[in-house]
Design an enzyme around this catalytic site. Structure first.
Site, PDB file in Angstrom:
ATOM      1  N   TRP A  85       1.352  10.940 -30.990  1.00 29.30           N
ATOM      2  CA  TRP A  85       0.433  10.508 -29.944  1.00 29.30           C
ATOM      3  C   TRP A  85      -0.697   9.669 -30.520  1.00 29.30           C
ATOM      4  CZ3 TRP A  85       2.459  10.218 -25.616  1.00 29.30           C
ATOM      5  CH2 TRP A  85       3.333  11.204 -25.134  1.00 29.30           C
ATOM      6  N   GLN A 120       1.481  11.913 -18.940  1.00 27.34           N
ATOM      7  CA  GLN A 120       0.736  11.273 -20.032  1.00 27.34           C
ATOM      8  C   GLN A 120      -0.742  11.647 -20.042  1.00 27.34           C
ATOM      9  OE1 GLN A 120       2.108   9.582 -22.473  1.00 27.34           O
ATOM     10  NE2 GLN A 120       4.124   9.834 -21.570  1.00 27.34           N
ATOM     11  N   TRP A 155      -0.492   9.937 -23.838  1.00 27.66           N
ATOM     12  CA  TRP A 155      -1.019   8.610 -24.145  1.00 27.66           C
ATOM     13  C   TRP A 155      -2.404   8.379 -23.547  1.00 27.66           C
ATOM     14  CZ3 TRP A 155      -0.466   3.438 -21.514  1.00 27.66           C
ATOM     15  CH2 TRP A 155      -0.695   2.386 -22.398  1.00 27.66           C
ATOM     16  N   LYS A 168      14.516  18.220  -9.914  1.00 28.06           N
ATOM     17  CA  LYS A 168      14.358  17.367 -11.074  1.00 28.06           C
ATOM     18  C   LYS A 168      15.703  16.725 -11.414  1.00 28.06           C
ATOM     19  CE  LYS A 168      12.232  18.031 -15.571  1.00 28.06           C
ATOM     20  NZ  LYS A 168      11.630  19.016 -16.455  1.00 28.06           N
ATOM     21  N   LYS A 228      20.623  15.505 -16.590  1.00 23.51           N
ATOM     22  CA  LYS A 228      22.032  15.228 -16.865  1.00 23.51           C
ATOM     23  C   LYS A 228      22.884  16.436 -16.539  1.00 23.51           C
ATOM     24  CE  LYS A 228      21.378  11.722 -20.335  1.00 23.51           C
ATOM     25  NZ  LYS A 228      20.907  11.659 -21.704  1.00 23.51           N
TER      26      LYS A 228
END
Length: 1086
Positions: A548, A595, A599, A632, A635
């Site tokens: 980060w 984030q 970030w 959600k 896969k």
RNA sequence: GGGCGGUUAGCUCAGCUGGUUAGAGCACACGCCUGAUAAGCGUGAGGUCCCGGGUUCGAGUCCCGGAUCGCCCA
């Protein structure tokens, strides 16, 4: 236009952009307004791009496009996040080195080499995908976090923090797999939870009489607790990890919770949480008599004797038990306050062994207590008689020992979930390890204050998720015991006494005494770099940096910024410095909500610590994308919607449009194919239809679009559209300026709807049946301007369709126009063209026409049948004027012979008299029900007369007090009510009442329209062009015969029939027969 | 356990500082139009505004409590 054409159109536009270098040209577009700074939050390219990346990239694209058109320059430098755990884990799997603690140099070299290759495993997909979805970003000159230059800049940032004393080494509790002593990540232990039985023990910590806090002493005395009880008092502490008791340094209570002193028959007086008494009685099968009450906060600093007091001296942490600090406070073994303590389990008093818990360690920091390491980092006990045992196996012996010492109150078992390491089968050991920190907590205030300067969308993140996170800020742990990352640039002397942070390759070269410009800064190569200073050898610390920090460093590192201790650029990097200055801070960034602690935080923290200012001014924080059912996408569930097939089927524009307008950007979004389809049909389909309509006729008529009639000389209907268009420009601009893509999109949608279903529908004939060239030119000009402006307004949203419109509508007409819509200047609204009166008037017309349609549908009489009359009204004078003004328009639209506009107080109308609540509510409050009742009793026509004359209405209320009130015209609302004998609809004071009376003449006229339709249908079946002329022959009976006699000429005119003769039908024949009669036509092409 | 957000028509979503009959699109039903036509348009039906309390003349909207879904953190 067929839906399947959009993807093809997009491919063509992409080819055009590529061939003409439009993106590169947009970088050169004149930018009188200067730089609009955008930062690309770097994705990782090791996974495949998914739908949520389309979401983020759409929002990252729209505002730079908009700002470019507005006259800003936007640097759209791409970026890739390349270091970190996901890459390492993928490569570990591949190499089969999972869970191995130590790799040798060769292994590290192989490992990092593989990581470097794996990082861009899917870069092709990413490049293709990014271009295909219409995101303009420079991927060729992207910043890449593993590049040497990038790493060097990151080192430089760390050095500047280091120089200011912001970087420290301290302990951090991490999950370890004991025996191999390997630090695990949260992901690695997430799957390892098992149900297990652990000890649940309650231990007496005898309290020291002489240290009893004053507040406690006073309270207990007041409640009659005697000295004898005080002398033997112990606090009852609960734990499920007896092996940590030797490391105990504090007992924690919740400051706000209620505690009690109880008398235990088996153990004497005890302190515990009030809430826990009943549970303990049940558990230990004895009655606990409550003798006094306390608050948790009363007990702070109260000292006790721990169960293993010898340990602290044995470990050499203190010289003697009960040692005091210079200020007189105890070093350890006292009651501390912690809000995280609860009484749901146990006794409400928590045992604190800070080496073995993150919260405990944080508390130890707050209280400044030292650490007692009862085990080593391999999980082996190093104290007490259990020394040498694996920590979990020490429990039994320790419990026995406490029993002998008489401090054990109760020992039982508890079933709970505890994490294990799959590979070794060992229970996880949470253990305090030395770690590198940035002292962000010292800047808590500044972090919070700088956040105040940021615009968050949605707003609640600012003081909610992000603000709370900043308020509770703890130091940023930046070191990781991994391989593939930015190596920490800290070199430590052999004896550990000296530490150096290296801020550039040049500095390292100087220290080492040779040029290291070609050194790969990654492990293992950088690990070999040692140097001698002051007679000591310095080696790099083994850790790498938290990723980060990498991404948070991008504002500086993307330009390879290198500064010296004075903040001046290092020699030779002046240009980098200038570039950085031009691009700091960001005007706009956008990422998903996860984030906030990633970030967004790292950007904010670094800029606050080094520059005391926020790093970004506006931020859109996107909600997560879930499937149609709100689950959600994953896969394993198989509910992932792939982006590329969506682009191929509906086009990227449709996907983008849905993502922009489907819901608020900050909300969780449900995504499904059906919704994309809807978006395509709704906005894009309608826009495209209007466009094709225009093109169809413009290709025939070739209107002169270069020299368009002045707006003032155009018919009202055109001036209305122009006004509406200017209003649209204003609104869309304002919305986008406020980063409200959705609001802007909704405005566009609304306009396109009005354009299609009002303007084009009302004016169709002006394009194909218009003997007045001025009027025709005016219609073409107006529609053309609307479409051109729309293509510009839509360009940031749906760049492909917008481009297609622009090329065909503008570039063909004006070759000197900007080469691409994206190189054009954003339209400026012309205030002077916004005719407010006209807008109000037309608004009323649309409203009334809607009501009339509803009324006609109710009456069951087709629109084709003309009706004699419609009565209409509206609530305001301005609107009534509009209705009168557009009476002809309304008559035609509704197919009625006469439009009668009814003003206030007109014979035919009655009213409902209603209070204007927002006004009256404030003024009269509780009198409202009485006022309502009084109003209902009145003769509404009389009220209408009164109000029309502008006079107040006086009311006598039938309340006990008999109040009189006087109401002004503004305080009342009159709603027209439907008159008797009409088919009517009313709403909000608007009304449309159709007179449903069909006489012979009207019937024949209506039938004639049936016949026109019949012939038109036949024309189409014959395959004629819209402009082909025909000859008509017919036979007819009944009403149809009459209708043809009367309306024959109109039929000819409408169907482009040169002749109409009553004769045996020839050529293509068509017929109709019903209760009104029968008819048969013959058509032949002229 | 804590923090943040959501819950409104069958579905996806609007609903500003409380105000009269809670809206849109899609789907559905019915119909219209036939020179935008393998299109287009209109109308209609469809609601316990998650539940329970409270404040208020008046609550989808404000307050309290609860349920439930999601995200983040422990």
């Amino acid at each position: 236009m067929s839906e399947t054409n959009f993807p093809k159109l997009e491919e063509a536009v992409l080819a055009f952009w590529r061939e003409r270098q439009i993106f590169a040209k947009s970088d050169q577009k004149p930018a009188p307004k200067g730089e609009f700074v955008f930062y690309e939050g770097p994705p990782t390219a090791n996974g495949k791009p998914a739908m949520h990346h389309v979401l983020a990239r759409s929002f990252k694209d729209i505002f730079p496009r908009y700002k470019t058109m507005r006259g800003f320059h936007v640097t759209r430098k791409g970026g890739w996040d390349t270091h970190g755990l996901p890459v390492e884990i993928a490569v570990e799997k591949k190499l089969g080195v999972l869970g191995r603690k130590t790799l040798n140099k060769e292994q590290i070299a192989e490992f990092t080499k593989q990581c470097r290759e794996w990082v861009f495993a899917n870069i092709e997909d990413w490049n293709y995908f990014t271009e295909r979805m219409g995101m303009w970003v420079d991927l060729e000159d992207a910043y890449i976090t593993y590049h040497n230059n990038y790493i060097e800049s990151v080192w430089n940032l760390l050095k500047r923090m280091w120089d200011r004393g912001m970087v420290v080494q301290d302990y951090k509790v991490v999950p370890l797999s004991p025996r191999i002593s390997t630090t695990l990540s949260q992901n690695e232990i997430a799957d390892g939870y098992r149900e297990v039985d652990d000890p649940s023990v309650y231990v007496r910590f005898p309290l020291k009489l002489e240290t009893t806090p004053l507040a406690v002493r006073e309270k207990l005395q007041a409640q009659g607790v005697g000295l004898e009880a005080l002398t033997n008092l112990a606090v009852l502490v609960w734990t499920t990890t007896p092996w940590t008791l030797p490391s105990n340094t504090m007992a924690a209570v919740n400051p706000d919770m209620d505690y009690v002193v109880v008398r235990s028959p088996s153990a004497g007086p005890l302190v515990l949480a009030a809430e826990a008494v009943a549970r303990l009685e049940d558990l230990h099968k004895e009655r606990l008599e409550v003798v006094a009450h306390l608050k948790g906060r009363d007990m702070e600093w109260w000292e006790y004797t721990p169960p293993f007091p010898e340990v602290c001296v044995e470990l050499g942490v203190v010289k003697a038990q009960g040692e005091k600090r210079p200020d007189g406070r105890p070093v350890m073994h006292f009651v501390a306050l912690a809000e995280f303590v609860s009484a749901e389990d146990g006794s409400g008093v928590a045992h604190e062994a800070p080496v073995y818990g993150a919260e405990d360690l944080e508390l130890a920091r707050q209280y400044g207590t030292p650490l007692l390491f009862g085990t080593n980092e391999y999980g082996l006990m190093v104290v007490t008689e259990e020394r040498g045992k694996f920590f979990k196996e020490a429990d039994k012996g320790l419990i026995r020992l406490m029993k002998e010492r008489g401090v054990l109150y109760h020992a039982g078992q508890i079933r709970h979930r505890y994490p294990f390491h799959d590979r070794t089968g060992d229970p996880i050991l949470y253990f305090a390890k030395p770690s590198w920190y940035i002292k962000t907590s010292l800047f808590r205030q500044a972090l919070y204050e700088n956040n105040e300067k940021i615009n968050w969308f949605p707003e609640h993140i600012k003081h909610g998720r992000f603000g709370n996170w900043l308020k509770d800020n703890v130091d940023w742990a930046i070191s990781r015991e991994r391989y593939w990352g930015t190596p920490l640039p800290f070199w430590v002397s052999e004896d550990g006494s000296e530490k150096i942070c290296v801020g550039s390759v040049r500095e390292l070269s100087e220290l080492v005494g040779r040029d290291l410009s070609d050194l790969d800064l990654h492990r293992p190569y950088v690990d070999e770099i040692t140097f001698v200073k002051n007679g000591k050898t310095f080696r790099r610390v083994p850790e790498v940096l938290d990723v980060w920090f990498d991404s948070g460093a991008m504002p500086y590192a993307q330009w390879h910024l290198l500064l010296d201790e004075k903040g001046e650029p290092l020699p030779g990097t002046e240009e980098n410095y200038r570039r950085w200055q031009r691009h700091f801070p960001a005007d706009y960034i956008c990422e998903a909500i996860d984030q906030t602690r990633g970030w967004f935080y790292s950007l904010h923290a670094i800029s606050t610590l080094l520059y005391d200012q926020p790093c970004f001014k506006n931020v859109i924080c996107l909600g997560h994308l879930v499937d149609e059912k709100g689950h959600k996408m994953s896969k394993s569930k198989g509910n992932v919607v792939e982006p590329l097939p969506m682009f191929d089927k509906y086009g990227a524009d449709a996907v983008r449009w849905y993502l922009f307008t489907g819901s608020e950007p900050g909300e969780q979004k449900r995504f499904s194919e059906r919704l994309v389809q809807e978006a395509q049909r709704g906005f894009l389909g309608t826009l495209w239809n209007v466009y094709s309509f225009f093109v169809l006729y413009a290709n025939l008529d070739r209107p002169d679009l270069q020299n368009r009639p002045a707006v003032a000389n155009r018919p009202e209907m055109d001036r209305w559209l122009v006004a509406r268009l200017q209003q649209l420009v204003e609104r869309v601009t304002a919305r986008l300026d406020a980063y409200d893509a959705r609001g802007a999109g909704k405005e566009l949608e609304q306009f396109v709807e009005e354009l299609s279903n009002w303007y084009v529908r009302r004016n169709r004939r002006r394009f194909w049946k218009n003997d007045d060239p001025t009027d025709r030119e005016s219609a073409y000009a107006t529609l053309w301007e609307a479409l051109v402006t729309l293509s510009q307004l839509a360009a940031p949203f749906t760049p492909f369709v917008a481009e297609a419109l622009w090329q065909n509508l503008v570039r063909r007409v004006r070759p000197e126009a900007p080469e691409s819509v994206h190189l054009s200047d954003w339209p400026e609204a012309e205030r002077a063209l916004v005719d407010e009166t006209l807008l109000v008037q037309m608004g009323a017309v649309v409203r009334v026409v809607g009501l009339a349609r509803s009324a006609r549908a109710m009456s069951g009489i087709k629109t084709r049948m003309p009706l004699p009359r419609v009565l209409i009204t509206a609530p305001t004078e301005a609107e009534l004027a509009g209705l009168r003004h557009f009476a002809d328009e309304i008559a035609e639209e509704l197919n009625v012979k006469e439009v009668q506009v009814l003003g206030l107080g007109e014979e035919l109308l009655s009213y409902r008299v209603l209070p204007n609540l927002p006004l009256l509510g404030k003024k009269y409050g509780k009198l409202l029900p009485a006022i309502r009742a009084a109003l209902a009793e009145l003769d509404s026509r009389m009220v209408a007369q009164t109000l029309k004359a502008g006079q107040n209405l006086n009311l006598e209320l039938s309340t006990p007090e008999g109040t009189r009130v006087s109401l002004s015209p503004e305080e009342l609302l009159l709603e027209a009510r439907s008159p008797e004998g009409y088919s009517a609809q009313e709403q909000d004071g608007y009304l449309a009442a159709l007179e449903v009376r069909l006489d012979e003449a009207l019937l024949l006229e209506g039938l004639s329209r049936d016949l026109i339709r019949l012939v038109q249908q036949a024309r189409k079946e014959m395959g004629l062009n819209v402009s082909d002329r025909i000859h008509l022959s017919y036979t007819a009976e009944g009403k149809y015969a009459e209708s043809l006699l009367r309306f024959g000429p109109r039929l000819q005119e409408e169907t482009l029939a040169l002749t109409l003769v009553q004769a045996e039908p020839e050529g293509f024949t068509t017929e109709l027969s019903d209760e009104e009669g029968r008819v048969r036509f013959g058509l032949s092409k002229a």
